[in-house]
Design a protein around this motif. Structure first.
Motif, PDB file in Angstrom:
ATOM      1  N   ARG A   1       0.846  -1.203   0.000  1.00 20.90           N
ATOM      2  CA  ARG A   1       0.000   0.000   0.000  1.00 20.90           C
ATOM      3  C   ARG A   1       0.877   1.248   0.000  1.00 20.90           C
ATOM      4  O   ARG A   1       1.951   1.247   0.611  1.00 20.90           O
ATOM      5  N   VAL A   2       0.396   2.300  -0.664  1.00 19.70           N
ATOM      6  CA  VAL A   2       1.098   3.587  -0.671  1.00 19.70           C
ATOM      7  C   VAL A   2       0.547   4.393   0.499  1.00 19.70           C
ATOM      8  O   VAL A   2      -0.542   4.960   0.420  1.00 19.70           O
ATOM      9  N   CYS A   3       1.283   4.410   1.606  1.00 24.23           N
ATOM     10  CA  CYS A   3       0.765   4.983   2.861  1.00 24.23           C
ATOM     11  C   CYS A   3       1.061   6.475   2.935  1.00 24.23           C
ATOM     12  O   CYS A   3       1.670   6.967   3.893  1.00 24.23           O
ATOM     13  N   LEU A   4       0.652   7.188   1.918  1.00 26.22           N
ATOM     14  CA  LEU A   4       0.913   8.625   1.817  1.00 26.22           C
ATOM     15  C   LEU A   4      -0.398   9.376   1.644  1.00 26.22           C
ATOM     16  O   LEU A   4      -1.362   8.838   1.095  1.00 26.22           O
ATOM     17  N   ASP A   5      -0.396  10.628   2.120  1.00 21.60           N
ATOM     18  CA  ASP A   5      -1.551  11.493   1.869  1.00 21.60           C
ATOM     19  C   ASP A   5      -1.546  11.950   0.407  1.00 21.60           C
ATOM     20  O   ASP A   5      -0.493  12.297  -0.136  1.00 21.60           O
ATOM     21  N   LEU A   6      -2.725  11.952  -0.183  1.00 24.56           N
ATOM     22  CA  LEU A   6      -2.861  12.456  -1.552  1.00 24.56           C
ATOM     23  C   LEU A   6      -3.585  13.804  -1.474  1.00 24.56           C
ATOM     24  O   LEU A   6      -4.811  13.860  -1.320  1.00 24.56           O
ATOM     25  N   GLU A   7      -2.797  14.856  -1.547  1.00 30.24           N
ATOM     26  CA  GLU A   7      -3.365  16.205  -1.416  1.00 30.24           C
ATOM     27  C   GLU A   7      -4.006  16.633  -2.724  1.00 30.24           C
ATOM     28  O   GLU A   7      -3.368  16.578  -3.781  1.00 30.24           O
ATOM     29  N   ILE A   8      -5.239  17.069  -2.638  1.00 28.06           N
ATOM     30  CA  ILE A   8      -5.997  17.435  -3.832  1.00 28.06           C
ATOM     31  C   ILE A   8      -6.574  18.839  -3.680  1.00 28.06           C
ATOM     32  O   ILE A   8      -7.213  19.143  -2.666  1.00 28.06           O
ATOM     33  N   ASP A   9      -6.314  19.665  -4.669  1.00 29.95           N
ATOM     34  CA  ASP A   9      -6.850  21.028  -4.694  1.00 29.95           C
ATOM     35  C   ASP A   9      -7.630  21.241  -5.984  1.00 29.95           C
ATOM     36  O   ASP A   9      -7.113  21.000  -7.077  1.00 29.95           O
ATOM     37  N   TRP A  10      -8.845  21.695  -5.825  1.00 28.65           N
ATOM     38  CA  TRP A  10      -9.727  21.967  -6.974  1.00 28.65           C
ATOM     39  C   TRP A  10      -9.878  23.480  -7.085  1.00 28.65           C
ATOM     40  O   TRP A  10     -10.355  24.109  -6.133  1.00 28.65           O
ATOM     41  N   ASN A  11      -9.461  24.030  -8.210  1.00 26.00           N
ATOM     42  CA  ASN A  11      -9.460  25.489  -8.413  1.00 26.00           C
ATOM     43  C   ASN A  11      -8.776  26.210  -7.250  1.00 26.00           C
ATOM     44  O   ASN A  11      -9.230  27.263  -6.800  1.00 26.00           O
ATOM     45  N   GLY A  12      -7.689  25.612  -6.763  1.00 26.32           N
ATOM     46  CA  GLY A  12      -6.886  26.277  -5.744  1.00 26.32           C
ATOM     47  C   GLY A  12      -7.348  26.051  -4.318  1.00 26.32           C
ATOM     48  O   GLY A  12      -6.663  26.474  -3.369  1.00 26.32           O
ATOM     49  N   ASP A  13      -8.469  25.412  -4.118  1.00 27.00           N
ATOM     50  CA  ASP A  13      -8.960  25.158  -2.755  1.00 27.00           C
ATOM     51  C   ASP A  13      -8.722  23.695  -2.374  1.00 27.00           C
ATOM     52  O   ASP A  13      -9.007  22.790  -3.164  1.00 27.00           O
ATOM     53  N   ARG A  14      -8.237  23.494  -1.143  1.00 30.79           N
ATOM     54  CA  ARG A  14      -8.000  22.136  -0.671  1.00 30.79           C
ATOM     55  C   ARG A  14      -9.302  21.337  -0.674  1.00 30.79           C
ATOM     56  O   ARG A  14     -10.326  21.763  -0.145  1.00 30.79           O
ATOM     57  N   PHE A  15      -9.251  20.196  -1.289  1.00 31.35           N
ATOM     58  CA  PHE A  15     -10.442  19.358  -1.442  1.00 31.35           C
ATOM     59  C   PHE A  15     -10.321  18.096  -0.600  1.00 31.35           C
ATOM     60  O   PHE A  15     -11.323  17.581  -0.076  1.00 31.35           O
ATOM     61  N   GLY A  16      -9.111  17.575  -0.476  1.00 32.22           N
ATOM     62  CA  GLY A  16      -8.928  16.356   0.307  1.00 32.22           C
ATOM     63  C   GLY A  16      -7.465  16.038   0.483  1.00 32.22           C
ATOM     64  O   GLY A  16      -6.609  16.584  -0.218  1.00 32.22           O
ATOM     65  N   ALA A  17      -7.198  15.176   1.453  1.00 30.77           N
ATOM     66  CA  ALA A  17      -5.835  14.680   1.680  1.00 30.77           C
ATOM     67  C   ALA A  17      -5.955  13.297   2.308  1.00 30.77           C
ATOM     68  O   ALA A  17      -5.409  13.023   3.375  1.00 30.77           O
ATOM     69  N   ALA A  18      -6.678  12.423   1.640  1.00 31.26           N
ATOM     70  CA  ALA A  18      -6.867  11.060   2.149  1.00 31.26           C
ATOM     71  C   ALA A  18      -5.569  10.267   1.990  1.00 31.26           C
ATOM     72  O   ALA A  18      -4.746  10.566   1.129  1.00 31.26           O
ATOM     73  N   ASN A  19      -5.419   9.269   2.844  1.00 29.65           N
ATOM     74  CA  ASN A  19      -4.182   8.471   2.863  1.00 29.65           C
ATOM     75  C   ASN A  19      -4.394   7.122   2.177  1.00 29.65           C
ATOM     76  O   ASN A  19      -5.427   6.474   2.349  1.00 29.65           O
TER      77      ASN A  19
END
Lengths: 322, 322
Positions: free
Chosen positions: B210-228
Motif C-alpha cells: 500500500r502507498v501509505c501517503l496522503d494524496l493532497e488534492i486542490d480543486w481550483n486552488g482550494d484544498r479538497f482532500g488529503a486522504a491516505n
C-alpha cells in the motif's frame, strides 16, 4: 487486399500481403514492418499495397502457410467488444440468470488487447471449472478516430475486417457482471483468423457496416453453428461512433461485433456454448445439458465468403491446461 | 530511483532518470529509449539505473522541467483499475443510486491505456453535461506477470509506483454499470504525475503493498482532500494476483488502487467530487449541492512523502472543451 502477420522475433510479427487464393505472400517491407505500423499510416501506404496486390495477382510470392501465422494484429493498444446481436443478449441473460439489460446505447466492454492468439495457437487456460467457452465474432480495425466522430463518418475509418474467437469463462462472467465493473478474469486473450481484409474484399458481404457472411463453427469436428453476421442490431460504424464518444480511438483499435447470433437459431445453430445451454434451459424447462469445453477440445471457425471462399482463413485451435 | 518521460517526437517519449530533489535529469540512453522498453527488460537495466543514480547524486544532469513531461508511461498495453477503498465504494453506491456491490473478489475494470495525459496537459472532454469528475489514485507498474501468480509472488513484480488522475464522467457511469459490461464512455484517458518511482523511494510510505501517503488534492486552488492510501482493503499485490488469475500480465501493465478514500472523510476530505456529493446526500437527506467540474477548472494532486517531499511530483491541469 488480404493481410496476414507471420510470427517473427518481434511481438508484432512481420506483416505480409497475401494472394486472393491464400497460397502466396509478399512482405510489405521495412518501412511498414507490422500491422500496427501499417494502420498508423494507412492512407499513405495505399499505393504500396496496390503494387503488392498486382504482383501477387501476377503469380509472385512465397508459399503461404497459416500455421506460421500470428493474429493479423498480434497486439494492439485497444480492444472494445460490442454485443450487437440481440438474440445473443437475450439468450445470455437466461444462461446467466440475470435480469434483462436495459440500455439505449450499444453494449460494449474494454478487453485485453496486449495479445491476440494466432489462428492455430494452443490456448492455455487455468481451469475447466471456469466454464471455458468460445465466441465466434467479426471485428473491424480502425485508423485514428477523433473523439465525437459520427456513425456516418466512422464508416470511412473502418480499414480492415477480421474474424475473432473471444474466449470466455462462463463461471466467472456473471459474477463480474453483477459488480457493474465488467469483465477482467472472465475474458482472457482472444484469437484471430489469419487474414485481415479490406472491406472491398468481401464484396456484397460487407453491407451497412455489417459482415453479411455465415460464420461456420465446428467443435471437436462437429458442426455447431453457421449464423450470419447481417443481423447486427447496429452496424460497426455505430459501434465505432459509440466508442469514440468521449475518447479519440487510437489507430489499431479493434472493435468487435459480439457473438454472432441469429433469431432462427434452431436452424442455423449458435456461435458459443452458452447460447446452446440457454436454448436447452428454455426447451427443457430445466438445467442445460451441453457441458463447456474440456482441455484438448478443438474449435474451428471459418467465415464463408459469398462465393464460397474463406476471406479470413480458418481459426483452428485447441484449448489446453495452462 | 525516480523516472520521468520527456515529450518527444515519439508517442512513447524519452525516458529519463531524475535526481532525488527533482531538479536535474539524465537520459537513460538509446538502448532503453522509453518506459515500455525499460519495463520489458527491467531486471537487466538495474546497473544502468544505479549508475545514473550515482551520477545524479554527484550533481550531474540537465535542468528538469515538469511542464515538458509526458506521463511517465505515456501509453501501455493494459490499464486495470481496482476499487480497493471500501469507503469510496460505499459512498459511490449512494452517489449513483445503486444497490451495494456484493463481491468476494477485488473490484476491477479494464480501461483505456493507449494514452495517459501528462501532468500539466489540458484535458479535453466533450461536454459538461457528462458530470466531469477527477479521481485521485495511486497505481503500480509491473513487469511480465505469469498467469496464476500468487499475491505473495506478485509483490516482486511491482517495479514502479505512480500517481494517477482517473478522469470520470459521472452522468454516464451508472448507466454503463447497469449493463454489467463496465465503463467505456464514462472513462476517458487518465493522467499521471511526472515521476514513476521504485518502491524503495517511498521508504516507510510503501508498506504491505500500500502507498501509505496522503494524496493532497486542490480543486481550483482550494484544498479538497488529503486522504491516505494506507486504507486499501487489499494491497496492490492482491490486485496484481487478481488481474493475473486467467491471463499473463504484459510488462508495462498499470494497476490502479481506485479512488483514495478514508473512513474519516469528514476530517481528511475526498479524492473525487462524487464522494462529496454522496456525503452531502447523506448529511442533508436530499440532493447533492456540489456541482461537477466546468470547462476551465483546474485540478492539482500531489502525494506527500513522509518527509514532506513530493515523490511523484504534481499533477496540475485544466479541463477544457474538446
Amino acid at each position: 487486399m488480404r493481410l496476414a502477420t507471420l510470427k517473427s522475433s518481434s511481438a508484432d510479427g512481420q506483416l505480409v500481403a497475401v494472394s486472393r487464393d491464400g497460397s502466396r505472400y509478399l512482405a510489405i517491407g521495412h518501412d511498414t514492418p507490422n500491422m500496427l505500423a501499417a494502420i498508423e499510416r494507412w492512407d499513405s501506404i495505399g499505393s504500396v499495397l496496390a503494387q503488392l496486390g498486382d504482383r501477387l495477382d501476377q503469380g509472385e510470392g512465397e508459399p503461404f502457410d497459416a500455421s506460421n501465422c500470428a493474429a493479423p494484429l498480434p497486439r494492439s493498444w485497444q480492444w472494445l467488444d460490442g454485443s450487437a446481436f440481440s438474440t445473443h443478449g437475450e439468450l445470455m441473460q437466461i444462461a446467466f440468470g440475470l435480469d434483462p439489460i436495459e440500455s439505449e446505447k450499444p453494449l460494449m466492454y474494454q478487453g485485453m488487447s496486449d495479445r491476440f492468439h494466432g489462428p492455430t495457437d494452443n490456448v492455455p487456460l487455468p481451469s475447466m471449472e471456469h466454464g471455458i467457452d468460445f465466441e465466434g465474432e467479426f471485428g473491424v480495425i480502425v485508423d485514428h478516430v477523433p473523439m465525437g466522430t459520427s456513425a456516418a463518418d466512422a464508416m470511412k475509418h473502418i480499414k480492415l475486417i477480421v474474424q475473432i474467437n473471444d474466449w470466455s469463462l462462463r463461471a466467472i462472467a456473471p459474477v463480474e457482471m453483477k459488480t457493474g465493473f465488467g469483465w477482467v478474469q472472465a475474458k482472457p486473450a482472444c484469437s484471430m483468423a489469419p487474414f485481415a481484409v479490406t472491406p472491398d474484399e468481401l464484396g456484397e458481404g460487407w453491407k451497412n457496416g455489417r459482415v453479411c457472411l455465415d460464420l461456420e463453427i465446428d467443435w471437436n469436428g462437429d458442426r455447431f453453428g453457421a449464423a450470419n453476421g447481417r443481423q447486427m442490431d447496429v452496424g460497426f460504424h455505430d459501434l465505432v461512433a459509440h466508442a469514440a464518444y468521449t475518447r479519440d480511438l487510437v489507430a489499431g483499435t479493434v472493435i468487435g461485433s459480439g457473438t454472432v447470433s441469429n433469431a432462427n437459431y434452431a436452424e442455423v445453430g449458435s456461435s458459443c456454448i452458452s447460447e446452446i445451454r440457454a436454448i436447452e434451459m428454455i426447451r427443457d424447462k430445466g438445467p442445460a445439458s451441453t457441458p463447456f469445453m474440456v482441455f484438448g477440445d478443438t474449435i474451428r471457425m471459418e467465415g464463408r465468403g459469398l462465393n464460397g471462399g474463406s476471406p479470413f482463413g480458418v481459426i483452428e485451435q485447441r484449448v489446453v491446461e495452462a
